[in-house]
Design a protein around this motif. Structure first.
Motif, mmCIF file in Angstrom:
data_model
loop_
_atom_site.group_PDB
_atom_site.id
_atom_site.type_symbol
_atom_site.label_atom_id
_atom_site.label_comp_id
_atom_site.label_asym_id
_atom_site.label_seq_id
_atom_site.Cartn_x
_atom_site.Cartn_y
_atom_site.Cartn_z
ATOM 1 N N ILE A 18 -7.697 -5.990 0.362
ATOM 2 C CA ILE A 18 -6.241 -6.222 0.387
ATOM 3 C C ILE A 18 -5.495 -4.906 0.566
ATOM 4 C CG2 ILE A 18 -4.278 -6.884 -1.075
ATOM 5 C CD1 ILE A 18 -6.103 -9.125 -2.169
ATOM 6 N N LEU A 19 -5.958 -3.874 -0.139
ATOM 7 C CA LEU A 19 -5.309 -2.560 -0.006
ATOM 8 C C LEU A 19 -5.379 -2.075 1.437
ATOM 9 C CD1 LEU A 19 -6.330 -0.452 -3.150
ATOM 10 C CD2 LEU A 19 -4.155 -1.536 -2.651
ATOM 11 N N VAL A 20 -6.528 -2.251 2.055
ATOM 12 C CA VAL A 20 -6.687 -1.795 3.454
ATOM 13 C C VAL A 20 -5.760 -2.583 4.369
ATOM 14 C CG1 VAL A 20 -8.315 -1.796 5.382
ATOM 15 C CG2 VAL A 20 -9.032 -0.919 3.175
ATOM 16 N N ILE A 21 -5.648 -3.883 4.135
ATOM 17 C CA ILE A 21 -4.765 -4.716 4.974
ATOM 18 C C ILE A 21 -3.316 -4.259 4.806
ATOM 19 C CG2 ILE A 21 -3.839 -7.052 5.261
ATOM 20 C CD1 ILE A 21 -6.687 -8.052 4.480
ATOM 21 N N VAL A 22 -2.922 -4.037 3.549
ATOM 22 C CA VAL A 22 -1.543 -3.598 3.286
ATOM 23 C C VAL A 22 -1.278 -2.242 3.938
ATOM 24 C CG1 VAL A 22 -0.011 -2.770 1.467
ATOM 25 C CG2 VAL A 22 -1.229 -4.924 1.166
ATOM 26 N N ALA A 23 -2.243 -1.327 3.778
ATOM 27 C CA ALA A 23 -2.073 0.012 4.366
ATOM 28 C C ALA A 23 -1.954 -0.076 5.886
ATOM 29 C CB ALA A 23 -3.241 0.909 3.977
ATOM 30 N N THR A 24 -2.781 -0.893 6.485
ATOM 31 C CA THR A 24 -2.728 -1.058 7.951
ATOM 32 C C THR A 24 -1.375 -1.615 8.381
ATOM 33 O OG1 THR A 24 -5.094 -1.557 7.888
ATOM 34 C CG2 THR A 24 -3.926 -2.045 9.940
ATOM 35 N N GLY A 25 -0.910 -2.600 7.626
ATOM 36 C CA GLY A 25 0.398 -3.183 7.951
ATOM 37 C C GLY A 25 1.519 -2.160 7.843
ATOM 38 N N VAL A 26 1.481 -1.348 6.799
ATOM 39 C CA VAL A 26 2.523 -0.330 6.613
ATOM 40 C C VAL A 26 2.466 0.687 7.750
ATOM 41 C CG1 VAL A 26 3.246 1.602 5.167
ATOM 42 C CG2 VAL A 26 2.712 -0.576 4.125
ATOM 43 N N VAL A 27 1.277 1.128 8.109
ATOM 44 C CA VAL A 27 1.129 2.115 9.198
ATOM 45 C C VAL A 27 1.682 1.554 10.505
ATOM 46 C CG1 VAL A 27 -0.585 3.271 10.644
ATOM 47 C CG2 VAL A 27 -0.780 3.392 8.169
ATOM 48 N N ALA B 24 -3.656 7.047 -5.995
ATOM 49 C CA ALA B 24 -4.036 7.853 -4.813
ATOM 50 C C ALA B 24 -3.635 7.143 -3.528
ATOM 51 C CB ALA B 24 -5.546 8.114 -4.838
ATOM 52 N N PHE B 25 -3.870 5.854 -3.482
ATOM 53 C CA PHE B 25 -3.503 5.062 -2.308
ATOM 54 C C PHE B 25 -2.005 5.125 -2.057
ATOM 55 C CE2 PHE B 25 -3.348 1.683 0.685
ATOM 56 C CZ PHE B 25 -2.308 0.838 0.322
ATOM 57 N N LEU B 26 -1.219 4.948 -3.115
ATOM 58 C CA LEU B 26 0.247 4.980 -2.972
ATOM 59 C C LEU B 26 0.716 6.366 -2.545
ATOM 60 C CD1 LEU B 26 1.355 2.812 -6.006
ATOM 61 C CD2 LEU B 26 1.770 2.310 -3.601
ATOM 62 N N ALA B 27 0.097 7.384 -3.119
ATOM 63 C CA ALA B 27 0.490 8.759 -2.778
ATOM 64 C C ALA B 27 0.223 9.049 -1.296
ATOM 65 C CB ALA B 27 -0.264 9.753 -3.662
ATOM 66 N N ILE B 28 -0.928 8.609 -0.819
ATOM 67 C CA ILE B 28 -1.258 8.833 0.600
ATOM 68 C C ILE B 28 -0.268 8.094 1.485
ATOM 69 C CG2 ILE B 28 -2.993 8.334 2.388
ATOM 70 C CD1 ILE B 28 -5.123 8.774 0.174
ATOM 71 N N LEU B 29 0.087 6.893 1.083
ATOM 72 C CA LEU B 29 1.036 6.085 1.857
ATOM 73 C C LEU B 29 2.406 6.763 1.921
ATOM 74 C CD1 LEU B 29 0.412 3.413 3.206
ATOM 75 C CD2 LEU B 29 1.464 2.247 1.287
ATOM 76 N N VAL B 30 2.868 7.255 0.781
ATOM 77 C CA VAL B 30 4.184 7.906 0.717
ATOM 78 C C VAL B 30 4.176 9.189 1.556
ATOM 79 C CG1 VAL B 30 5.766 9.144 -0.799
ATOM 80 C CG2 VAL B 30 4.909 6.913 -1.471
ATOM 81 N N LEU B 31 3.099 9.968 1.449
ATOM 82 C CA LEU B 31 2.999 11.201 2.254
ATOM 83 C C LEU B 31 3.034 10.879 3.743
ATOM 84 C CD1 LEU B 31 0.336 13.302 0.336
ATOM 85 C CD2 LEU B 31 2.665 13.998 0.869
ATOM 86 N N PHE B 32 2.346 9.832 4.106
ATOM 87 C CA PHE B 32 2.328 9.407 5.513
ATOM 88 C C PHE B 32 3.738 9.048 5.976
ATOM 89 C CE2 PHE B 32 1.137 7.459 9.392
ATOM 90 C CZ PHE B 32 1.750 6.222 9.466
ATOM 91 N N LEU B 33 4.482 8.318 5.129
ATOM 92 C CA LEU B 33 5.840 7.917 5.490
ATOM 93 C C LEU B 33 6.732 9.145 5.673
ATOM 94 C CD1 LEU B 33 6.425 4.881 3.096
ATOM 95 C CD2 LEU B 33 6.308 4.810 5.570
ATOM 96 N N ILE B 34 6.608 10.099 4.750
ATOM 97 C CA ILE B 34 7.440 11.303 4.820
ATOM 98 C C ILE B 34 7.104 12.093 6.092
ATOM 99 C CG2 ILE B 34 7.884 13.550 3.734
ATOM 100 C CD1 ILE B 34 7.491 12.104 1.021
#
Lengths: 174, 138
Positions: A18-27, B24-34
């Protein structure tokens, strides 16, 4: 009593999936958003229309190159309009279309149906994009229409209509 | 007597690992957005259009000071000299923040950009501003 812990490991796998799916969607969403260029054509066409309006009639005074003292429009103004109004529509490249269109009409009085003098410059093909009613207008040119009354020293009043069109689809859309 | 499902230590370690991985996952996501928001391409697009529209609306005798500090941070990272970031030539504004990218935008105002220079601070370093002077074309 034995406790089956295999279910916990299975849950972890699903959780990370699920985390991977969410991350892919956000990207994907972020790339779509930041990958789209800013569309400034509406503002640009507004600036163009104002620029022309100021060239023709500024501070209550008509451009003396436009109209003579006895109220006759000068053909020279139409012939050298781009120079008089400091405009340049030249583009790079031999086969690149001009991304601008300007049309100015002067009507005598308040409700005259036909213009007594008109000027047009640029790519006339862009005019057809104005007034098209479709759902997705992003690939069409952006148009701005300005109009105002122009009073001469002789107390004659003209109604001036300016149409400014900007294309530049590649630079402003995906 | 009730047997505990998990030993106390196992429960805590598993939860901590789970939380750390989520953070860690959230931090990577936020860094990517920035990073995406301050990317060279987006900034080049924004700056080239802003400068072009400013020149379109400008009148002879106007002096303009444009803040390019965000662009300077990116160009410094990509080793592009600040004086090469903004170029105005033949009615095109070009902003270049990296070797592999650059954006140009046309402006229609037939005006002479008589001065275009990056501003320097008291120590002689570029301060992230560009100075532009507009004159009537002769």
């Amino acid at each position: 009593m034995k406790i089956n812990k295999k279910g916990d490991k299975l849950l972890s796998i699903y959780w990370f999936a699920i985390l991977v799916i969410v991350a892919t969607g956000v990207v994907i969403m972020v790339n779509v958003y930041y990958g789209s260029p800013y569309d400034v054509r509406q503002v640009e066409s507004g600036i163009l229309a104002n620029h022309v309006a100021n060239c023709i009639y500024f501070g209550g005074e008509v451009n003396p190159s436009l109209i003579s003292s006895n109220g006759i429009f000068k053909e020279d103004f139409r012939d050298h309009f781009m120079n008089y109004c400091t405009l340049n529509f030249s583009v790079e490249g031999e086969f690149t279309q001009i991304p601008y269109y300007l049309e100015i009409n002067f009507f005598k009085g308040i409700d005259s149906p036909t213009s007594v003098f008109n000027i047009s410059e640029g790519n006339q093909n862009l005019k057809s994009d104005c007034g098209v009613d479709v759902q997705d207008k992003s690939k069409l040119s952006k148009c701005t229409s300005n109009s105002f009354f122009m009073k001469l020293n002789s107390n004659d009043v003209y109604f001036v209509k300016i149409l400014a069109v900007v294309s530049k689809v590649n630079e402003n859309t995906n | 007597m009730v047997k505990r499902k998990f030993k106390r230590g196992e429960l805590l370690v598993e939860n901590i690992i789970f939380l750390v991985l989520n953070v860690a996952f959230l931090a990577i996501l936020v860094l990517f957005l920035i990073n995406q928001g301050s990317g060279a391409s987006a900034l080049e697009d924004a700056y080239s259009k802003q400068v072009a529209l400013t020149l379109d609306a400008g009148m002879p005798g106007t002096t303009i000071l444009i803040n390019f500090q965000s662009a300077k941070e990116v160009s410094d990272k990509n080793k592009i000299p600040f004086q090469d970031v903004l170029l105005i030539k033949d009615h095109y504004v070009t902003v270049k923040l990296s070797d592999k990218s650059g954006k140009s935008y046309q402006f229609f105002n037939d005006i002479n950009v008589s001065t275009l220079r990056p501003e320097k601070d008291a120590n002689g370093n570029f301060d992230g501003y560009y100075f532009i002077e507009l004159r009537r074309k002769v």
